[in-house]
Every structure is written in structure tokens, then in C-alpha cells.
Design a protein around this motif. Structure first.
Motif, PDB file in Angstrom:
ATOM      1  N   LEU A   1       0.807  -1.220   0.000  1.00  0.00           N
ATOM      2  CA  LEU A   1       0.000   0.000   0.000  1.00  0.00           C
ATOM      3  C   LEU A   1       0.840   1.270   0.000  1.00  0.00           C
ATOM      4  O   LEU A   1       0.321   2.352  -0.274  1.00  0.00           O
ATOM      5  N   ILE A   2       2.121   1.145   0.325  1.00  0.00           N
ATOM      6  CA  ILE A   2       2.994   2.313   0.419  1.00  0.00           C
ATOM      7  C   ILE A   2       3.254   2.863  -0.973  1.00  0.00           C
ATOM      8  O   ILE A   2       3.573   2.136  -1.908  1.00  0.00           O
ATOM      9  N   GLY A   3       3.097   4.173  -1.108  1.00  0.00           N
ATOM     10  CA  GLY A   3       3.394   4.845  -2.363  1.00  0.00           C
ATOM     11  C   GLY A   3       2.256   4.845  -3.374  1.00  0.00           C
ATOM     12  O   GLY A   3       2.458   5.220  -4.522  1.00  0.00           O
ATOM     13  N   ARG A   4       1.079   4.445  -2.979  1.00  0.00           N
ATOM     14  CA  ARG A   4      -0.063   4.526  -3.890  1.00  0.00           C
ATOM     15  C   ARG A   4      -1.300   4.982  -3.122  1.00  0.00           C
ATOM     16  O   ARG A   4      -1.424   4.747  -1.932  1.00  0.00           O
ATOM     17  N   GLY A   5      -2.189   5.609  -3.836  1.00  0.00           N
ATOM     18  CA  GLY A   5      -3.417   6.081  -3.224  1.00  0.00           C
ATOM     19  C   GLY A   5      -4.445   4.973  -3.118  1.00  0.00           C
ATOM     20  O   GLY A   5      -4.267   3.887  -3.678  1.00  0.00           O
ATOM     21  N   PRO A   6      -5.525   5.232  -2.406  1.00  0.00           N
ATOM     22  CA  PRO A   6      -6.597   4.244  -2.301  1.00  0.00           C
ATOM     23  C   PRO A   6      -7.168   3.917  -3.679  1.00  0.00           C
ATOM     24  O   PRO A   6      -7.221   4.772  -4.557  1.00  0.00           O
ATOM     25  N   GLN A   7      -7.591   2.676  -3.864  1.00  0.00           N
ATOM     26  CA  GLN A   7      -8.169   2.247  -5.137  1.00  0.00           C
ATOM     27  C   GLN A   7      -9.525   1.600  -4.881  1.00  0.00           C
ATOM     28  O   GLN A   7      -9.673   0.819  -3.944  1.00  0.00           O
ATOM     29  N   LEU A   8     -10.474   1.939  -5.727  1.00  0.00           N
ATOM     30  CA  LEU A   8     -11.789   1.322  -5.639  1.00  0.00           C
ATOM     31  C   LEU A   8     -11.716  -0.105  -6.186  1.00  0.00           C
ATOM     32  O   LEU A   8     -10.960  -0.386  -7.117  1.00  0.00           O
ATOM     33  N   PRO A   9     -12.527  -0.999  -5.628  1.00  0.00           N
ATOM     34  CA  PRO A   9     -12.620  -2.337  -6.217  1.00  0.00           C
ATOM     35  C   PRO A   9     -13.118  -2.230  -7.654  1.00  0.00           C
ATOM     36  O   PRO A   9     -13.830  -1.278  -8.023  1.00  0.00           O
ATOM     37  N   GLU A  10     -12.751  -3.197  -8.480  1.00  0.00           N
ATOM     38  CA  GLU A  10     -13.110  -3.187  -9.906  1.00  0.00           C
ATOM     39  C   GLU A  10     -14.601  -2.955 -10.127  1.00  0.00           C
ATOM     40  O   GLU A  10     -14.990  -2.173 -11.006  1.00  0.00           O
ATOM     41  N   HIS A  11     -15.448  -3.583  -9.324  1.00  0.00           N
ATOM     42  CA  HIS A  11     -16.898  -3.465  -9.550  1.00  0.00           C
ATOM     43  C   HIS A  11     -17.461  -2.073  -9.212  1.00  0.00           C
ATOM     44  O   HIS A  11     -18.598  -1.773  -9.549  1.00  0.00           O
ATOM     45  N   LEU A  12     -16.667  -1.222  -8.555  1.00  0.00           N
ATOM     46  CA  LEU A  12     -17.127   0.130  -8.214  1.00  0.00           C
ATOM     47  C   LEU A  12     -16.507   1.204  -9.124  1.00  0.00           C
ATOM     48  O   LEU A  12     -16.830   2.373  -8.996  1.00  0.00           O
ATOM     49  N   ARG A  13     -15.630   0.793 -10.022  1.00  0.00           N
ATOM     50  CA  ARG A  13     -14.994   1.772 -10.927  1.00  0.00           C
ATOM     51  C   ARG A  13     -15.911   2.150 -12.052  1.00  0.00           C
ATOM     52  O   ARG A  13     -16.745   1.460 -12.517  1.00  0.00           O
TER      53      ARG A  13
END
Length: 96
Positions: free
Chosen positions: A84-96
């Protein structure tokens, strides 16, 4: 906060199973699953198996729980969350 534990089935009678996570064993209901076999990894919430896990997902959940435990005990926990270090939060594929 509610957490699910990744547990391994040690023995089962079809309706319940003796499961293990670390040094802890407990009997849980497996009625929501379709007869999981001994050795299967399952996600357990409030003594009920809610779904099957593959080995990699079970390992990732266990590592995250170890990280939370380290953080709660004021120990270094960064290495538990290296992905998780060095990246922002990501939505699960089904919510993109």
C-alpha cells in the motif's frame, strides 16, 4: 469494527467445522457454504463461515491482521502493508 478471520477447516460434519487460525481453534457454522472440505480456507465472521478463500487471499488477510495487531501494540507495522505504500486508495473493480 467487524473483522473476519481466515481460518482453515480441521474437521467438519457438514453443518459445523472445527477451524484453526494461528494457535486458536473454534467450532463454526459452515451452513452458508456448500460442504467445504477439510483443509479449505474460509472467512469466518461471528463464528459463521461466510465464504471460501484461496490460499493467497487467506495469507493477505492474515498479514493485514498481523499489521493491525502490531499497530495496536505500538510496534512498527509498515512492512505488513508494503503493497500500500506509495499509492493512493483504489476502488474495487466493480465500483470503478
Amino acid at each position: 469494527m467487524c473483522l473476519g478471520l481466515p481460518m482453515t477447516i480441521v474437521e467438519t460434519d457438514g453443518m459445523s467445522a472445527l477451524c484453526q487460525y494461528g494457535n486458536e481453534q473454534r467450532r463454526v457454522s459452515v451452513m452458508l457454504l456448500s460442504e467445504p472440505p477439510v483443509g479449505a480456507k474460509i472467512l469466518v465472521h461471528i463464528d459463521t463461515a461466510v465464504r471460501l478463500l484461496d490460499d493467497d487471499e487467506a495469507r493477505l488477510i492474515a498479514v493485514a491482521l498481523d499489521g493491525v495487531n502490531a499497530a495496536l501494540n505500538d510496534n512498527d507495522c509498515g512492512h505488513f502493508f508494503a503493497d500500500l505504500i506509495g499509492r493512493g486508495p483504489q476502488l474495487p473493480e466493480h465500483l470503478r
